[in-house]
Design a protein around this motif. Sequence first.
Motif, PDB file in Angstrom:
ATOM      1  N   GLY A  22      27.794  66.044  59.699  1.00 50.00           N
ATOM      2  CA  GLY A  22      28.632  65.400  58.697  1.00 50.00           C
ATOM      3  C   GLY A  22      29.803  64.616  59.275  1.00 50.00           C
ATOM      4  N   THR A  23      30.974  64.744  58.642  1.00 53.21           N
ATOM      5  CA  THR A  23      32.154  63.984  59.075  1.00 53.21           C
ATOM      6  C   THR A  23      32.635  64.403  60.453  1.00 53.21           C
ATOM      7  N   GLU A  24      32.398  65.672  60.823  1.00 53.32           N
ATOM      8  CA  GLU A  24      32.764  66.124  62.164  1.00 53.32           C
ATOM      9  C   GLU A  24      31.955  65.356  63.214  1.00 53.32           C
ATOM     10  N   ALA A  25      30.668  65.156  62.960  1.00 55.52           N
ATOM     11  CA  ALA A  25      29.822  64.408  63.901  1.00 55.52           C
ATOM     12  C   ALA A  25      30.316  62.967  64.027  1.00 55.52           C
ATOM     13  N   LEU A  26      30.650  62.349  62.906  1.00 53.11           N
ATOM     14  CA  LEU A  26      31.144  60.963  62.940  1.00 53.11           C
ATOM     15  C   LEU A  26      32.406  60.864  63.795  1.00 53.11           C
ATOM     16  N   ALA A  27      33.334  61.800  63.602  1.00 50.12           N
ATOM     17  CA  ALA A  27      34.588  61.792  64.371  1.00 50.12           C
ATOM     18  C   ALA A  27      34.319  62.009  65.860  1.00 50.12           C
ATOM     19  N   ARG A  28      33.414  62.934  66.182  1.00 48.08           N
ATOM     20  CA  ARG A  28      33.103  63.188  67.596  1.00 48.08           C
ATOM     21  C   ARG A  28      32.422  61.986  68.246  1.00 48.08           C
ATOM     22  N   PHE A  29      31.513  61.336  67.517  1.00 50.92           N
ATOM     23  CA  PHE A  29      30.866  60.148  68.079  1.00 50.92           C
ATOM     24  C   PHE A  29      31.873  59.019  68.279  1.00 50.92           C
ATOM     25  N   GLU A  30      32.799  58.856  67.351  1.00 52.09           N
ATOM     26  CA  GLU A  30      33.834  57.832  67.495  1.00 52.09           C
ATOM     27  C   GLU A  30      34.662  58.091  68.756  1.00 52.09           C
ATOM     28  N   ALA A  31      35.062  59.338  68.959  1.00 49.66           N
ATOM     29  CA  ALA A  31      35.854  59.692  70.143  1.00 49.66           C
ATOM     30  C   ALA A  31      35.051  59.482  71.426  1.00 49.66           C
ATOM     31  N   LYS A  32      33.772  59.843  71.415  1.00 52.49           N
ATOM     32  CA  LYS A  32      32.929  59.661  72.599  1.00 52.49           C
ATOM     33  C   LYS A  32      32.743  58.184  72.912  1.00 52.49           C
ATOM     34  N   MET A  47      23.784  58.198  54.695  1.00 50.56           N
ATOM     35  CA  MET A  47      23.679  57.934  56.123  1.00 50.56           C
ATOM     36  C   MET A  47      25.027  57.459  56.627  1.00 50.56           C
ATOM     37  N   GLY A  48      25.541  58.154  57.631  1.00 55.48           N
ATOM     38  CA  GLY A  48      26.778  57.734  58.261  1.00 55.48           C
ATOM     39  C   GLY A  48      26.503  56.703  59.347  1.00 55.48           C
ATOM     40  N   SER A  49      27.556  56.049  59.770  1.00 53.99           N
ATOM     41  CA  SER A  49      27.420  55.046  60.822  1.00 53.99           C
ATOM     42  C   SER A  49      28.734  54.968  61.596  1.00 53.99           C
ATOM     43  N   VAL A  50      28.607  54.845  62.925  1.00 54.35           N
ATOM     44  CA  VAL A  50      29.767  54.652  63.782  1.00 54.35           C
ATOM     45  C   VAL A  50      29.457  53.467  64.685  1.00 54.35           C
ATOM     46  N   ARG A  51      30.252  52.416  64.571  1.00 54.34           N
ATOM     47  CA  ARG A  51      30.085  51.211  65.387  1.00 54.34           C
ATOM     48  C   ARG A  51      28.655  50.683  65.354  1.00 54.34           C
ATOM     49  N   GLY A  52      28.063  50.728  64.175  1.00 52.98           N
ATOM     50  CA  GLY A  52      26.708  50.211  63.999  1.00 52.98           C
ATOM     51  C   GLY A  52      25.602  51.167  64.398  1.00 52.98           C
ATOM     52  N   CYS A  53      25.952  52.355  64.875  1.00 48.19           N
ATOM     53  CA  CYS A  53      24.955  53.368  65.246  1.00 48.19           C
ATOM     54  C   CYS A  53      24.770  54.320  64.063  1.00 48.19           C
ATOM     55  N   ASP A  66      34.837  55.788  72.186  1.00 50.47           N
ATOM     56  CA  ASP A  66      36.109  55.333  72.772  1.00 50.47           C
ATOM     57  C   ASP A  66      36.170  55.702  74.248  1.00 50.47           C
ATOM     58  N   GLU A  67      35.850  56.962  74.531  1.00 51.11           N
ATOM     59  CA  GLU A  67      35.883  57.471  75.907  1.00 51.11           C
ATOM     60  C   GLU A  67      34.929  56.696  76.808  1.00 51.11           C
ATOM     61  N   ASP A  68      33.745  56.348  76.280  1.00 53.63           N
ATOM     62  CA  ASP A  68      32.728  55.632  77.050  1.00 53.63           C
ATOM     63  C   ASP A  68      32.961  54.123  77.100  1.00 53.63           C
ATOM     64  N   GLY A  69      33.931  53.619  76.312  1.00 48.70           N
ATOM     65  CA  GLY A  69      34.155  52.178  76.252  1.00 48.70           C
ATOM     66  C   GLY A  69      32.986  51.458  75.609  1.00 48.70           C
ATOM     67  N   PHE A  70      32.376  52.084  74.618  1.00 50.48           N
ATOM     68  CA  PHE A  70      31.164  51.564  73.980  1.00 50.48           C
ATOM     69  C   PHE A  70      31.535  50.647  72.824  1.00 50.48           C
ATOM     70  N   GLY A  71      30.976  49.449  72.805  1.00 56.93           N
ATOM     71  CA  GLY A  71      31.277  48.468  71.774  1.00 56.93           C
ATOM     72  C   GLY A  71      30.526  48.664  70.481  1.00 56.93           C
TER      73      GLY A  71
END
Length: 145
Positions: A126-136, A1-7, A138-143
């Motif tokens: 996979g890793t592409e999804a993690l990178a895209r969510f990280e960028a989104k 399971m991947g995770s980005v900023r706790g999501c 950042d763009e959204d200013g999401f903590g």
Amino acid sequence: MGSVRGCNVPDDLFYNVESNIWARPEADGTVIIGMTSYGCSLAGNIVSFTAKKPGREVKQDRSCGTVESGKWVGPIKAPVAGEILAVNEAAVADPTLINKSPYGEGWLIRLKPDDWDGQRDVLATGTEALARFEAKMDEDGFGGC
């Protein structure tokens, strides 16, 4: 399971990152769709889920249902085109399932895709999804979730 900023971002799913929707192909050729944990976090506590009826054809990136929270009302966009086969009636009756278990009991719709192999290429995994969510995020200013 991947995770980005706790999501949570499960590795085995396909994502429409812009719409915060996931898709999971099933062995029978159908596709289960739902909201991501990030989408649930952005929406807040979901109080209503209304889906289009089984038998309806939906186009890719078009609404197949609506969710409502105390601060947001928005469409659930189909990650691929197809026919709605089933709606998660448990999530209709208890929309809090969507927040509690977005990748499990809180799934939303089962589709019979028109062209899974041809349309899944626009979805991230996979890793592409993690990178895209990280960028989104950042763009959204999401903590974080």
